[in-house]
Design a protein around this motif. Structure first.
Motif, short mmCIF file in Angstrom:
data_model
loop_
_atom_site.label_atom_id
_atom_site.label_comp_id
_atom_site.label_asym_id
_atom_site.label_seq_id
_atom_site.Cartn_x
_atom_site.Cartn_y
_atom_site.Cartn_z
N ARG A 86 0.84 -1.21 0.00
CA ARG A 86 0.00 0.00 0.00
C ARG A 86 0.87 1.25 0.00
N SER A 87 2.05 1.10 0.58
CA SER A 87 3.00 2.22 0.61
C SER A 87 4.39 1.62 0.85
N THR A 88 5.43 2.44 0.64
CA THR A 88 6.79 1.95 0.85
C THR A 88 7.71 3.08 1.27
N ALA A 89 8.78 2.72 1.99
CA ALA A 89 9.80 3.71 2.38
C ALA A 89 11.16 3.05 2.25
N THR A 90 12.17 3.85 1.98
CA THR A 90 13.52 3.30 1.81
C THR A 90 14.12 2.91 3.16
N ILE A 91 14.67 1.71 3.24
CA ILE A 91 15.41 1.28 4.44
C ILE A 91 16.89 1.60 4.22
N ASP A 92 17.41 1.15 3.08
CA ASP A 92 18.76 1.55 2.73
C ASP A 92 18.94 1.52 1.22
N LEU A 93 19.86 2.35 0.76
CA LEU A 93 20.09 2.46 -0.68
C LEU A 93 21.57 2.69 -0.91
N ARG A 94 22.16 1.83 -1.73
CA ARG A 94 23.56 2.00 -2.08
C ARG A 94 23.66 2.31 -3.56
N ILE A 95 24.40 3.35 -3.88
CA ILE A 95 24.57 3.73 -5.28
C ILE A 95 26.03 3.63 -5.67
N ASP A 96 26.30 2.98 -6.79
CA ASP A 96 27.65 2.94 -7.36
C ASP A 96 27.66 3.87 -8.56
N TYR A 97 28.59 4.80 -8.56
CA TYR A 97 28.69 5.73 -9.68
C TYR A 97 29.80 5.25 -10.60
N MET A 98 29.42 4.69 -11.75
CA MET A 98 30.42 4.12 -12.65
C MET A 98 31.10 5.18 -13.51
N ARG A 99 30.34 6.17 -13.95
CA ARG A 99 30.93 7.23 -14.76
C ARG A 99 30.04 8.47 -14.68
N ALA A 100 30.59 9.60 -15.12
CA ALA A 100 29.81 10.84 -15.12
C ALA A 100 28.77 10.78 -16.23
N ALA A 101 27.55 11.22 -15.94
CA ALA A 101 26.52 11.31 -16.97
C ALA A 101 26.90 12.43 -17.93
N THR A 102 26.68 12.21 -19.22
CA THR A 102 27.04 13.23 -20.22
C THR A 102 26.15 14.46 -20.07
N PRO A 103 26.77 15.66 -19.91
CA PRO A 103 25.97 16.88 -19.76
C PRO A 103 25.03 17.08 -20.94
N GLY A 104 23.80 17.50 -20.65
CA GLY A 104 22.82 17.78 -21.70
C GLY A 104 21.93 16.60 -22.03
N GLN A 105 22.31 15.40 -21.59
CA GLN A 105 21.50 14.22 -21.94
C GLN A 105 20.53 13.83 -20.82
N THR A 106 19.36 13.33 -21.24
CA THR A 106 18.36 12.84 -20.29
C THR A 106 18.88 11.59 -19.59
N ILE A 107 18.59 11.48 -18.29
CA ILE A 107 18.98 10.26 -17.57
C ILE A 107 17.74 9.40 -17.37
N ARG A 108 17.89 8.11 -17.70
CA ARG A 108 16.80 7.16 -17.57
C ARG A 108 17.15 6.12 -16.51
N ALA A 109 16.24 5.92 -15.56
CA ALA A 109 16.45 4.90 -14.53
C ALA A 109 15.49 3.75 -14.75
N ARG A 110 15.97 2.55 -14.46
CA ARG A 110 15.17 1.35 -14.60
C ARG A 110 15.32 0.57 -13.29
N ALA A 111 14.22 0.21 -12.66
CA ALA A 111 14.30 -0.52 -11.38
C ALA A 111 13.47 -1.78 -11.43
N ASN A 112 13.94 -2.79 -10.74
CA ASN A 112 13.27 -4.08 -10.69
C ASN A 112 13.26 -4.60 -9.26
N CYS A 113 12.05 -4.92 -8.78
CA CYS A 113 11.91 -5.48 -7.43
C CYS A 113 12.07 -6.99 -7.58
N TYR A 114 13.27 -7.50 -7.27
CA TYR A 114 13.55 -8.91 -7.59
C TYR A 114 13.17 -9.89 -6.49
#
Lengths: 147, 167
Positions: A86-114
């Motif tokens: 019915r609702s959700t809240a973040t318990i923890d989130l780890r982000i790995d930054y592999m490279r800088a996003a290219t300036p000017g380009q749209t960023i698209r995120a894709r998530a999967n609840c596995y």
């Protein structure tokens, strides 16, 4: 495995999850757009904007923006999961930054609840710019499942 | 360190100008509305509450992404501040937001892990970062954030950073 859901209930769940994103003031303020939402996951995009830049020398968007995008997309994936939170809240989130996003380009995120239990949802997410073969960032998160 | 006979005004102006240049040159820090309080070299990040920071309008609660961003900004500013302190005190650098080349290069985030301890209330939030280890190339930083009570954290984070390489 649970019984497959009737089509109208599935549609209703999609609508609820879609509204859940659209009424989030911060998601709106950042200019996020929900591109796809299904039991398999969520896709949200965020166009580049000057006021979201984190490094004035390069014009690269701030990591915090990617965090907000990944967090929102992950939450949407939890809501869209057939387990029916019915609702959700973040318990923890780890982000790995592999490279800088290219300036000017749209960023698209894709998530999967596995994986989802009665109380916890486990999510993986990716962020891409125009070059989808080289992700900008990846995320792993645990989320609450409110019933 | 500052010279013994240097005026207090000169010391404060130098430190405040450097911090202001560092913070005001990043568009996203301004967009979120984050400011920094300084006591000597100790920094406290302040995030004034705003409607656009809300993630859950029903509770209401601050967006988890805002919390993550606030902690990451705090970590990056603290890490940069610590790294340039000596050069600033010796007068070797004088960053100016209007002159991009004068600004210190920022560390790059390698990874960032946020631990959400309680929901962020619709009020101001504060954060302090501690550089746990800073080597020539890599640094590890821990950040704590609270709202009404310093002892009741609403989030904490650990991040690894790649330090800017000169030349």
């Amino acid at each position: 495995m649970s019984e497959p859901l009737p089509e109208d209930e599935l549609e209703q769940r999609r609508r609820i999850a879609r509204q859940f994103i659209e009424v989030i003031p911060h998601a709106r303020a950042l200019g996020m757009r929900l591109d796809q939402l299904s039991p398999e996951g969520a896709e949200i995009s965020l166009p580049w904007r000057e006021d979201l830049v984190g490094d004035p020398r390069s014009g690269v968007i701030h990591g915090g923006v990617i965090s907000a995008l990944m967090d929102t997309c992950s939450g949407a994936a939890v809501m869209a999961h057939p387990a029916g939170a019915r609702s959700t809240a973040t318990i923890d989130l780890r982000i790995d930054y592999m490279r800088a996003a290219t300036p000017g380009q749209t960023i698209r995120a894709r998530a999967n609840c596995y994986h989802i239990t009665r109380s916890v949802a486990f999510v993986r997410a990716w962020a891409m710019d125009d070059d989808e073969s080289r992700p900008v960032a990846s995320a792993t998160g645990a989320f609450t499942v409110e019933r | 360190m500052a010279r013994r006979n240097e005026s207090l005004d000169a010391i404060k102006t130098r430190r405040n100008n450097t911090l202001n240049a560092l913070v005001s040159s990043v568009p996203y820090i301004r967009w979120l509305g984050i400011g920094f309080d300084r006591r000597g070299d100790e920094l406290t990040a302040v995030l004034p509450f705003d409607e656009k920071l809300i993630g859950n309008p029903m509770l209401p609660a601050i967006h988890g992404g805002v919390t993550a961003a606030f902690l990451e900004v705090t970590a990056i500013v603290e890490l940069t501040w610590t790294a340039i302190w000596e050069d600033m005190e010796q007068g070797r650098i004088a960053p100016d937001a209007a002159v991009p080349e004068s600004l210190p290069r920022l560390p790059k985030t390698i990874d960032f892990t946020v631990d959400y301890l309680r929901s962020g209330l619709p009020r101001d939030a504060y954060a302090r970062a501690r550089v746990v280890r800073s080597g020539r190339r890599y640094a590890s930083v821990h950040v704590e954030a609270w709202q009404d009570q310093r002892q009741k954290l609403f989030a904490q984070a650990t991040g690894h950073f790649l330090m800017p390489q000169d030349g």
